[in-house]
Design an enzyme around this catalytic site. Structure first.
Site, PDB file in Angstrom:
ATOM      1  N   TYR A  31       0.897  -1.307   0.301  1.00  0.00           N
ATOM      2  CA  TYR A  31       0.236  -0.331  -0.169  1.00  0.00           C
ATOM      3  C   TYR A  31       0.809   1.116  -0.154  1.00  0.00           C
ATOM      4  O   TYR A  31       0.251   2.490  -0.402  1.00  0.00           O
ATOM      5  CB  TYR A  31      -0.545   0.174   1.040  1.00  0.00           C
ATOM      6  CG  TYR A  31      -1.242   0.982   1.269  1.00  0.00           C
ATOM      7  CD1 TYR A  31      -3.368   1.173   0.866  1.00  0.00           C
ATOM      8  CD2 TYR A  31      -1.772   2.722   2.316  1.00  0.00           C
ATOM      9  CE1 TYR A  31      -3.914   2.082   0.842  1.00  0.00           C
ATOM     10  CE2 TYR A  31      -2.449   3.170   2.478  1.00  0.00           C
ATOM     11  CZ  TYR A  31      -3.864   3.407   1.691  1.00  0.00           C
ATOM     12  OH  TYR A  31      -4.391   4.240   1.905  1.00  0.00           O
ATOM     13  N   LYS A  55       0.806   4.194  -2.606  1.00  0.00           N
ATOM     14  CA  LYS A  55       0.616   5.533  -2.341  1.00  0.00           C
ATOM     15  C   LYS A  55       1.817   6.782  -2.667  1.00  0.00           C
ATOM     16  O   LYS A  55       1.326   7.949  -3.209  1.00  0.00           O
ATOM     17  CB  LYS A  55      -0.056   6.223  -0.908  1.00  0.00           C
ATOM     18  CG  LYS A  55      -1.189   5.225  -1.382  1.00  0.00           C
ATOM     19  CD  LYS A  55      -2.249   5.399  -1.733  1.00  0.00           C
ATOM     20  CE  LYS A  55      -3.435   4.884  -1.563  1.00  0.00           C
ATOM     21  NZ  LYS A  55      -4.356   5.673  -2.184  1.00  0.00           N
TER      22      LYS A  55
HETATM   23  P1  NAD Z   1     -13.565   2.722   1.241  1.00  0.00           P
HETATM   24  O1  NAD Z   1     -12.722   1.081   1.351  1.00  0.00           O
HETATM   25  O2  NAD Z   1     -14.670   3.023   2.127  1.00  0.00           O
HETATM   26  O3  NAD Z   1     -13.623   2.685  -0.986  1.00  0.00           O
HETATM   27  C1  NAD Z   1     -12.797   2.631  -0.972  1.00  0.00           C
HETATM   28  C2  NAD Z   1     -14.129   2.735  -2.981  1.00  0.00           C
HETATM   29  O4  NAD Z   1     -12.799   2.257  -3.941  1.00  0.00           O
HETATM   30  C3  NAD Z   1     -14.736   1.577  -3.184  1.00  0.00           C
HETATM   31  O5  NAD Z   1     -16.001   2.761  -3.004  1.00  0.00           O
HETATM   32  C4  NAD Z   1     -14.521   0.651  -3.979  1.00  0.00           C
HETATM   33  O6  NAD Z   1     -15.751  -0.122  -4.158  1.00  0.00           O
HETATM   34  C5  NAD Z   1     -13.217   1.430  -4.720  1.00  0.00           C
HETATM   35  N1  NAD Z   1     -12.768   0.812  -5.511  1.00  0.00           N
HETATM   36  C6  NAD Z   1     -12.399  -0.392  -5.089  1.00  0.00           C
HETATM   37  N2  NAD Z   1     -11.295  -1.475  -5.857  1.00  0.00           N
HETATM   38  C7  NAD Z   1     -11.926  -0.468  -7.363  1.00  0.00           C
HETATM   39  C8  NAD Z   1     -11.521  -0.730  -7.992  1.00  0.00           C
HETATM   40  N3  NAD Z   1     -11.334  -1.213  -8.879  1.00  0.00           N
HETATM   41  N4  NAD Z   1     -12.042  -0.139  -9.410  1.00  0.00           N
HETATM   42  C9  NAD Z   1     -13.043   0.870  -8.943  1.00  0.00           C
HETATM   43  N5  NAD Z   1     -13.141   1.337  -7.724  1.00  0.00           N
HETATM   44  C10 NAD Z   1     -12.674   0.604  -6.914  1.00  0.00           C
HETATM   45  O7  NAD Z   1     -11.937   3.028   1.596  1.00  0.00           O
HETATM   46  P2  NAD Z   1     -11.400   5.257   2.064  1.00  0.00           P
HETATM   47  O8  NAD Z   1     -11.253   4.592   2.714  1.00  0.00           O
HETATM   48  O9  NAD Z   1     -13.133   5.629   1.158  1.00  0.00           O
HETATM   49  O10 NAD Z   1     -10.361   5.187   0.791  1.00  0.00           O
HETATM   50  C11 NAD Z   1     -10.830   5.818  -0.392  1.00  0.00           C
HETATM   51  C12 NAD Z   1      -8.910   6.724  -1.033  1.00  0.00           C
HETATM   52  O11 NAD Z   1      -8.190   6.934   0.340  1.00  0.00           O
HETATM   53  C13 NAD Z   1      -8.715   5.425  -1.092  1.00  0.00           C
HETATM   54  O12 NAD Z   1      -7.458   5.202  -2.273  1.00  0.00           O
HETATM   55  C14 NAD Z   1      -7.146   5.268  -0.175  1.00  0.00           C
HETATM   56  O13 NAD Z   1      -6.701   4.736   0.247  1.00  0.00           O
HETATM   57  C15 NAD Z   1      -7.386   6.572   0.838  1.00  0.00           C
HETATM   58  N6  NAD Z   1      -6.810   6.640   2.445  1.00  0.00           N
HETATM   59  C16 NAD Z   1      -7.697   6.048   3.005  1.00  0.00           C
HETATM   60  C17 NAD Z   1      -7.311   6.731   4.767  1.00  0.00           C
HETATM   61  C18 NAD Z   1      -8.351   6.584   5.631  1.00  0.00           C
HETATM   62  O14 NAD Z   1      -8.171   6.721   6.361  1.00  0.00           O
HETATM   63  N7  NAD Z   1      -9.211   5.924   5.413  1.00  0.00           N
HETATM   64  C19 NAD Z   1      -6.321   7.539   4.789  1.00  0.00           C
HETATM   65  C20 NAD Z   1      -5.667   7.675   3.306  1.00  0.00           C
HETATM   66  C21 NAD Z   1      -5.881   7.444   2.040  1.00  0.00           C
END
Ligand code: NAD
Length: 247
Positions: free
Chosen positions: A155, A159
């Site tokens: 991951y 990133k």
């Molecule tokens: P989440 O799991 O709630 O949502 C992720 C979304 O990505 C979902 O809608 C899923 O269906 C979609 N997805 C996954 N694989 C896919 C694919 N192959 N094609 C199309 N869509 C796909 O996660 P989140 O926490 O809302 O994360 C959103 C973004 O923020 C991600 O990139 C994650 O890495 C990043 N992020 C999240 C956090 C956190 O603390 N939640 C921290 C840093 C970065």
């Protein structure tokens, strides 16, 4: 002729951070395309909520790690809305493990969705942005891509890769009027972080100077700024939205 209503594509926009981003952009007046990969339920609910802001919205199924599917999705958006003004590369997955236990599939899947998926989307969207000499590309990275994290080498690599991609494309596309920026969220309350143990959550909270987990809205607010003309002089930047976790 300048079109009045702009169109934004949010990958993985059906839930979590992506949903908050899609709804904020709808509130800001953008027509929004909500991409999803598996279940349409969340995406369709988000479309209905977005329409309440008086804009057009639709849900498009596409696995962003699949080059051909992304090409088709982008062409479909152009057919429906005429252009894409803003793209938010939000979709992402985790498959955490220590390196000795990490399978080749765990490595490949995370790199394919998070990093190659971001490349795929930009590859096809930028063609239209370059023609119009205008566009905003916003990539969702992570603080883990900046500082690393034990048990998340796949991951963190994906990133960190997004940060390199962001800076390179910011330099490449600046002369075409396109800005490319990344947001590095810290610990945000979504399904992705809900699976963490209480001990891990507590230790995360203790490392946040503002003493609270972030909300999806905290990320959506910064996307709203980066999508707007107010950010026209900002490109190639990584904005940490993390309550001060990394400084
Ligand atoms: P989440 O799991 O709630 O949502 C992720 C979304 O990505 C979902 O809608 C899923 O269906 C979609 N997805 C996954 N694989 C896919 C694919 N192959 N094609 C199309 N869509 C796909 O996660 P989140 O926490 O809302 O994360 C959103 C973004 O923020 C991600 O990139 C994650 O890495 C990043 N992020 C999240 C956090 C956190 O603390 N939640 C921290 C840093 C970065």
């Amino acid at each position: 002729m300048d079109r009045e209503i702009k169109t934004a594509l949010v990958t993985g926009g059906g839930k979590g951070i992506g949903k908050a981003i899609a709804l904020k952009l709808a509130e800001d007046g953008y027509n929004v395309v909500i991409n999803y990969s598996k279940s349409s339920k969340d995406a369709i609910e988000t479309v209905e909520e977005a329409k309440k802001f008086g804009v057009e919205a639709c849900a498009l199924k596409c696995d962003i790690s699949n080059y051909n599917e992304v090409e088709k999705m982008v062409n479909d958006i152009i057919d429906m809305f005429g252009d894409i003004d803003v793209v938010v590369n939000n979709a992402g997955i985790t498959k955490d493990n220590l390196i000795l236990r990490m399978s080749e599939d765990d490595w490949d899947n995370v790199i394919d969705v998070n990093l190659k998926g971001t490349f795929n989307v930009i590859k096809f969207v930028s063609k239209y942005m370059i023609k119009r000499r205008k566009g905003k590309i916003i990539n969702i990275s992570s603080v883990v891509g900046v500082i690393g994290n034990a048990g998340q080498s796949n991951y963190a690599a994906s990133k960190a890769g997004i940060i390199g991609l962001t800076k390179s494309l910011a330099k490449e596309l600046a002369s075409r009027g396109i800005t490319v920026n990344a947001i590095a969220p810290g610990f945000i309350e979504t399904d992705m972080t809900d699976v963490l143990s209480e001990t891990v959550k507590l230790s995360m909270l203790n490392s946040i100077p503002l003493k609270r987990a972030g909300k999806p809205q905290d990320i959506a607010n910064v996307v709203s700024f980066l999508a707007s003309n107010a950010s026209d002089y900002i490109t190639g930047q990584v904005i940490n939205v993390d309550g001060g976790m990394v400084m």
